[in-house]
Design a protein around this motif. Sequence first.
Motif, PDB file in Angstrom:
ATOM      1  N   THR A 271      17.564  41.789 -10.530  1.00 26.80           N
ATOM      2  CA  THR A 271      17.129  41.927 -11.920  1.00 26.80           C
ATOM      3  C   THR A 271      16.692  40.565 -12.420  1.00 26.80           C
ATOM      4  N   ALA A 272      15.487  40.506 -12.965  1.00 27.05           N
ATOM      5  CA  ALA A 272      15.002  39.308 -13.643  1.00 27.05           C
ATOM      6  C   ALA A 272      15.350  39.466 -15.116  1.00 27.05           C
ATOM      7  N   THR A 273      15.994  38.459 -15.684  1.00 29.48           N
ATOM      8  CA  THR A 273      16.378  38.502 -17.092  1.00 29.48           C
ATOM      9  C   THR A 273      15.826  37.271 -17.792  1.00 29.48           C
ATOM     10  N   LEU A 274      15.233  37.494 -18.955  1.00 26.95           N
ATOM     11  CA  LEU A 274      14.685  36.423 -19.778  1.00 26.95           C
ATOM     12  C   LEU A 274      15.524  36.331 -21.046  1.00 26.95           C
ATOM     13  N   THR A 275      16.050  35.125 -21.324  1.00 32.23           N
ATOM     14  CA  THR A 275      16.853  34.917 -22.532  1.00 32.23           C
ATOM     15  C   THR A 275      16.286  33.749 -23.332  1.00 32.23           C
ATOM     16  N   LYS A 276      16.535  33.780 -24.630  1.00 34.87           N
ATOM     17  CA  LYS A 276      16.165  32.661 -25.491  1.00 34.87           C
ATOM     18  C   LYS A 276      17.160  31.528 -25.269  1.00 34.87           C
ATOM     19  N   ALA A 277      16.841  30.346 -25.792  1.00 40.96           N
ATOM     20  CA  ALA A 277      17.735  29.190 -25.679  1.00 40.96           C
ATOM     21  C   ALA A 277      19.106  29.500 -26.268  1.00 40.96           C
ATOM     22  N   SER A 278      19.144  30.372 -27.280  1.00 42.95           N
ATOM     23  CA  SER A 278      20.408  30.751 -27.923  1.00 42.95           C
ATOM     24  C   SER A 278      21.271  31.647 -27.041  1.00 42.95           C
ATOM     25  N   GLY A 279      20.682  32.174 -25.962  1.00 42.60           N
ATOM     26  CA  GLY A 279      21.401  33.085 -25.072  1.00 42.60           C
ATOM     27  C   GLY A 279      21.111  34.542 -25.339  1.00 42.60           C
ATOM     28  N   SER A 280      20.384  34.855 -26.400  1.00 39.19           N
ATOM     29  CA  SER A 280      20.082  36.262 -26.683  1.00 39.19           C
ATOM     30  C   SER A 280      19.039  36.782 -25.698  1.00 39.19           C
ATOM     31  N   LYS A 281      19.280  37.978 -25.211  1.00 40.65           N
ATOM     32  CA  LYS A 281      18.408  38.594 -24.214  1.00 40.65           C
ATOM     33  C   LYS A 281      17.074  38.999 -24.842  1.00 40.65           C
ATOM     34  N   VAL A 282      15.993  38.638 -24.161  1.00 41.86           N
ATOM     35  CA  VAL A 282      14.645  38.992 -24.600  1.00 41.86           C
ATOM     36  C   VAL A 282      14.170  40.232 -23.855  1.00 41.86           C
ATOM     37  N   ASP A 283      14.323  40.229 -22.516  1.00 43.16           N
ATOM     38  CA  ASP A 283      13.857  41.342 -21.697  1.00 43.16           C
ATOM     39  C   ASP A 283      14.469  41.224 -20.308  1.00 43.16           C
ATOM     40  N   SER A 284      14.418  42.318 -19.555  1.00 39.53           N
ATOM     41  CA  SER A 284      14.844  42.299 -18.160  1.00 39.53           C
ATOM     42  C   SER A 284      14.043  43.330 -17.378  1.00 39.53           C
ATOM     43  N   CYS A 285      14.008  43.151 -16.069  1.00 34.60           N
ATOM     44  CA  CYS A 285      13.306  44.066 -15.177  1.00 34.60           C
ATOM     45  C   CYS A 285      14.094  44.143 -13.878  1.00 34.60           C
ATOM     46  N   SER A 286      14.403  45.354 -13.430  1.00 36.58           N
ATOM     47  CA  SER A 286      15.178  45.564 -12.201  1.00 36.58           C
ATOM     48  C   SER A 286      14.351  46.313 -11.181  1.00 36.58           C
ATOM     49  N   TRP A 287      14.694  46.130  -9.898  1.00 34.50           N
ATOM     50  CA  TRP A 287      14.017  46.847  -8.820  1.00 34.50           C
ATOM     51  C   TRP A 287      15.010  47.117  -7.702  1.00 34.50           C
ATOM     52  N   THR A 288      14.625  48.037  -6.830  1.00 40.11           N
ATOM     53  CA  THR A 288      15.409  48.389  -5.647  1.00 40.11           C
ATOM     54  C   THR A 288      14.449  48.542  -4.473  1.00 40.11           C
ATOM     55  N   THR A 289      14.968  48.931  -3.337  1.00 36.12           N
ATOM     56  CA  THR A 289      14.132  49.103  -2.148  1.00 36.12           C
ATOM     57  C   THR A 289      13.127  50.235  -2.320  1.00 36.12           C
ATOM     58  N   ARG A 290      13.268  51.070  -3.346  1.00 43.05           N
ATOM     59  CA  ARG A 290      12.271  52.123  -3.606  1.00 43.05           C
ATOM     60  C   ARG A 290      10.934  51.529  -4.029  1.00 43.05           C
ATOM     61  N   ASP A 291      10.963  50.311  -4.569  1.00 44.56           N
ATOM     62  CA  ASP A 291       9.742  49.645  -5.003  1.00 44.56           C
ATOM     63  C   ASP A 291       9.141  48.932  -3.788  1.00 44.56           C
ATOM     64  N   PRO A 292       7.811  48.870  -3.662  1.00 41.96           N
ATOM     65  CA  PRO A 292       7.220  48.265  -2.451  1.00 41.96           C
ATOM     66  C   PRO A 292       7.556  46.793  -2.322  1.00 41.96           C
ATOM     67  N   SER A 293       6.787  45.882  -2.864  1.00 42.03           N
ATOM     68  CA  SER A 293       7.097  44.458  -2.833  1.00 42.03           C
ATOM     69  C   SER A 293       6.895  43.833  -4.204  1.00 42.03           C
ATOM     70  N   ASP A 294       6.494  44.662  -5.147  1.00 44.72           N
ATOM     71  CA  ASP A 294       6.321  44.182  -6.511  1.00 44.72           C
ATOM     72  C   ASP A 294       6.622  45.313  -7.479  1.00 44.72           C
ATOM     73  N   LYS A 295       6.792  44.947  -8.743  1.00 41.27           N
ATOM     74  CA  LYS A 295       7.074  45.959  -9.746  1.00 41.27           C
ATOM     75  C   LYS A 295       6.481  45.548 -11.081  1.00 41.27           C
ATOM     76  N   TYR A 296       5.759  46.491 -11.697  1.00 39.69           N
ATOM     77  CA  TYR A 296       5.336  46.323 -13.077  1.00 39.69           C
ATOM     78  C   TYR A 296       6.476  46.826 -13.936  1.00 39.69           C
TER      79      TYR A 296
END
Length: 149
Positions: free
Chosen positions: A123-148
């Motif tokens: 899972t890629a997670t993006l947070t602000k400097a304050s630590g608050s979560k902005v967004d995240s994106c998760s993947w598994t082996t079901r995804d080829p080699s990239d994920k939108y």
Amino acid sequence: MRIRAALPALAGAAVLTGTFLSTPAEAAGGVTIYHVWFDSPGSDNRSNTSLNGEWVQIKNTSSSAISLRGWILKDVSNHKYTFANVKIGAGKTMKVHTGSGSDTASNKYQDRGAYVWNNTSDTATLTKASGSKVDSCSWTTRDPSDKYC
């Protein structure tokens, strides 16, 4: 997704038709994780070319530039990339590559000698400097080699 909702009015009912966006970030406009290439093309030989074939692309969905100063992009194992004093322009994208390179407005480099993003799941997670979560994106082996996201 289009929906219709009836709102009561004093002398009858009015119909409101609107579009609902899938995430709060889209609704408010802001920075989202847009695309992740977690399995770099070719063999994983730790060459700089291979390391830079692994990246996370973020997108500014708002109508103005946003400062990313102190924001953090991290994986489940807590490998962190901290953004310097940079802005992402309105409607622009920016890739954060794992390997080394020269930073530009649209490409940033973590300067790592090992892969960050797991091919099996992560899972890629993006947070602000304050630590608050902005967004995240998760993947598994079901995804080829990239994920939108």
